[in-house]
Design an enzyme around this catalytic site. Structure first.
Site, PDB file in Angstrom:
ATOM      1  N   GLU A  72     -17.164  29.638   6.418  1.00 25.48           N
ATOM      2  CA  GLU A  72     -18.466  29.497   5.461  1.00 25.48           C
ATOM      3  C   GLU A  72     -17.939  29.989   4.408  1.00 25.48           C
ATOM      4  O   GLU A  72     -18.413  29.708   2.893  1.00 25.48           O
ATOM      5  CB  GLU A  72     -19.745  29.958   6.005  1.00 25.48           C
ATOM      6  CG  GLU A  72     -20.949  29.774   5.282  1.00 25.48           C
ATOM      7  CD  GLU A  72     -22.152  30.476   5.922  1.00 25.48           C
ATOM      8  OE1 GLU A  72     -23.342  29.818   5.981  1.00 25.48           O
ATOM      9  OE2 GLU A  72     -22.030  31.656   6.328  1.00 25.48           O
ATOM     10  N   ASP A  90     -21.339  16.147   3.808  1.00 25.68           N
ATOM     11  CA  ASP A  90     -20.804  16.428   2.669  1.00 25.68           C
ATOM     12  C   ASP A  90     -21.675  16.165   1.584  1.00 25.68           C
ATOM     13  O   ASP A  90     -22.068  14.891   1.521  1.00 25.68           O
ATOM     14  CB  ASP A  90     -19.387  15.639   2.392  1.00 25.68           C
ATOM     15  CG  ASP A  90     -18.649  16.262   1.038  1.00 25.68           C
ATOM     16  OD1 ASP A  90     -18.757  17.194   0.696  1.00 25.68           O
ATOM     17  OD2 ASP A  90     -18.009  15.309   0.505  1.00 25.68           O
ATOM     18  N   HIS A  91     -22.120  16.916   0.602  1.00 22.35           N
ATOM     19  CA  HIS A  91     -22.867  16.936  -0.445  1.00 22.35           C
ATOM     20  C   HIS A  91     -24.306  16.722  -0.069  1.00 22.35           C
ATOM     21  O   HIS A  91     -25.136  15.989  -0.650  1.00 22.35           O
ATOM     22  CB  HIS A  91     -22.601  15.915  -1.342  1.00 22.35           C
ATOM     23  CG  HIS A  91     -21.251  16.340  -2.267  1.00 22.35           C
ATOM     24  ND1 HIS A  91     -20.180  16.291  -1.804  1.00 22.35           N
ATOM     25  CD2 HIS A  91     -21.322  16.385  -3.671  1.00 22.35           C
ATOM     26  CE1 HIS A  91     -19.250  16.552  -2.789  1.00 22.35           C
ATOM     27  NE2 HIS A  91     -19.826  16.831  -3.892  1.00 22.35           N
ATOM     28  N   HIS A 129     -29.102  27.359  -1.005  1.00 21.06           N
ATOM     29  CA  HIS A 129     -27.743  27.719  -1.859  1.00 21.06           C
ATOM     30  C   HIS A 129     -26.519  26.895  -0.728  1.00 21.06           C
ATOM     31  O   HIS A 129     -26.938  26.415   0.182  1.00 21.06           O
ATOM     32  CB  HIS A 129     -27.755  29.223  -1.333  1.00 21.06           C
ATOM     33  CG  HIS A 129     -27.482  29.764   0.101  1.00 21.06           C
ATOM     34  ND1 HIS A 129     -28.511  29.768   0.766  1.00 21.06           N
ATOM     35  CD2 HIS A 129     -26.364  29.759   0.828  1.00 21.06           C
ATOM     36  CE1 HIS A 129     -27.925  30.118   2.012  1.00 21.06           C
ATOM     37  NE2 HIS A 129     -26.747  29.969   2.214  1.00 21.06           N
ATOM     38  N   HIS A 149     -27.985  24.816   2.412  1.00 16.24           N
ATOM     39  CA  HIS A 149     -28.568  24.954   3.478  1.00 16.24           C
ATOM     40  C   HIS A 149     -29.632  26.182   2.996  1.00 16.24           C
ATOM     41  O   HIS A 149     -29.315  26.832   1.887  1.00 16.24           O
ATOM     42  CB  HIS A 149     -27.916  25.379   5.037  1.00 16.24           C
ATOM     43  CG  HIS A 149     -27.347  26.602   5.013  1.00 16.24           C
ATOM     44  ND1 HIS A 149     -26.542  27.345   6.146  1.00 16.24           N
ATOM     45  CD2 HIS A 149     -26.832  27.424   3.919  1.00 16.24           C
ATOM     46  CE1 HIS A 149     -25.946  28.247   5.888  1.00 16.24           C
ATOM     47  NE2 HIS A 149     -26.068  28.428   4.743  1.00 16.24           N
ATOM     48  N   CYS A 196     -29.862  34.546   2.166  1.00 20.32           N
ATOM     49  CA  CYS A 196     -29.697  33.219   2.879  1.00 20.32           C
ATOM     50  C   CYS A 196     -30.868  32.610   2.867  1.00 20.32           C
ATOM     51  O   CYS A 196     -31.057  31.223   3.211  1.00 20.32           O
ATOM     52  CB  CYS A 196     -28.877  33.373   4.119  1.00 20.32           C
ATOM     53  SG  CYS A 196     -27.107  34.076   3.967  1.00 20.32           S
ATOM     54  N   HIS A 205     -22.206  26.214   0.044  1.00 23.81           N
ATOM     55  CA  HIS A 205     -21.118  26.768   0.470  1.00 23.81           C
ATOM     56  C   HIS A 205     -20.098  25.437   0.556  1.00 23.81           C
ATOM     57  O   HIS A 205     -20.369  24.451   0.560  1.00 23.81           O
ATOM     58  CB  HIS A 205     -21.261  27.304   1.875  1.00 23.81           C
ATOM     59  CG  HIS A 205     -21.998  28.373   2.182  1.00 23.81           C
ATOM     60  ND1 HIS A 205     -21.840  29.781   1.808  1.00 23.81           N
ATOM     61  CD2 HIS A 205     -23.324  28.065   2.677  1.00 23.81           C
ATOM     62  CE1 HIS A 205     -22.934  30.372   2.160  1.00 23.81           C
ATOM     63  NE2 HIS A 205     -23.532  29.700   2.749  1.00 23.81           N
TER      64      HIS A 205
HETATM   65 NI    NI Z   1     -25.290  30.188   3.543  1.00 25.50          NI
END
Ligand code: NI
Length: 144
Positions: free
Chosen positions: A133, A85-86, A45, A20, A39, A47
């Protein structure tokens, strides 16, 4: 006198990886960088998220269960995790369309989906969703 029925809280943990960025399109790039720091990185990037769903209810006298955790896991995977997911939360996830991809917004949207689906598998009620996160940051939502 009737014994008071015990209310028990039961949790299931699931995982997903997702990308995100925190970016408000109404602001300049400068302001985004100022508010969101790394961010706001334009090229995303990722998580490794941890999702903990807690429900509450009275144990069924026949099974001893508040909820069948296999079915709760299935519900979370089918309605939420498989969509995230992914994926890129900003671009790929239908229930996040047009919303800020923050954990706070995400956890509320996840709550709505699971609250709607839970009666299909149990009489237990939603209590809390915790979305982790990073090692240091997590959010919790109690449906308020
Ligand atoms: Ni983030």
């Amino acid at each position: 006198m009737r014994m008071k029925q015990p209310l028990v809280y039961v949790s299931r943990k699931e995982h997903f990886n997702a990308a995100h960025k925190l970016y408000n399109p109404n602001w300049t790039e400068e302001k985004n960088k100022e508010v969101f720091g790394p961010c706001a990185n334009v090229n995303w990037h990722g998580h490794n998220f941890e999702l903990v769903v807690t429900v509450k209810g009275i144990p069924d006298p026949d099974t001893g269960f508040v909820v069948d955790l296999k079915r709760l896991s299935q519900l979370i995977k089918e309605r939420v995790v498989n969509k995230l997911d992914h994926k890129n939360i900003n671009m790929d996830v239908d229930f996040m369309e047009g919303k800020m991809a923050s954990c706070e917004i995400l956890v509320v949207e996840i709550w709505k989906i699971l609250e709607a689906g839970l009666p299909e598998i149990t009489e237990a009620k939603m209590h809390c969703i915790k979305l982790v996160e990073t090692r240091n940051n997590y959010v919790e939502y109690y449906g308020e």
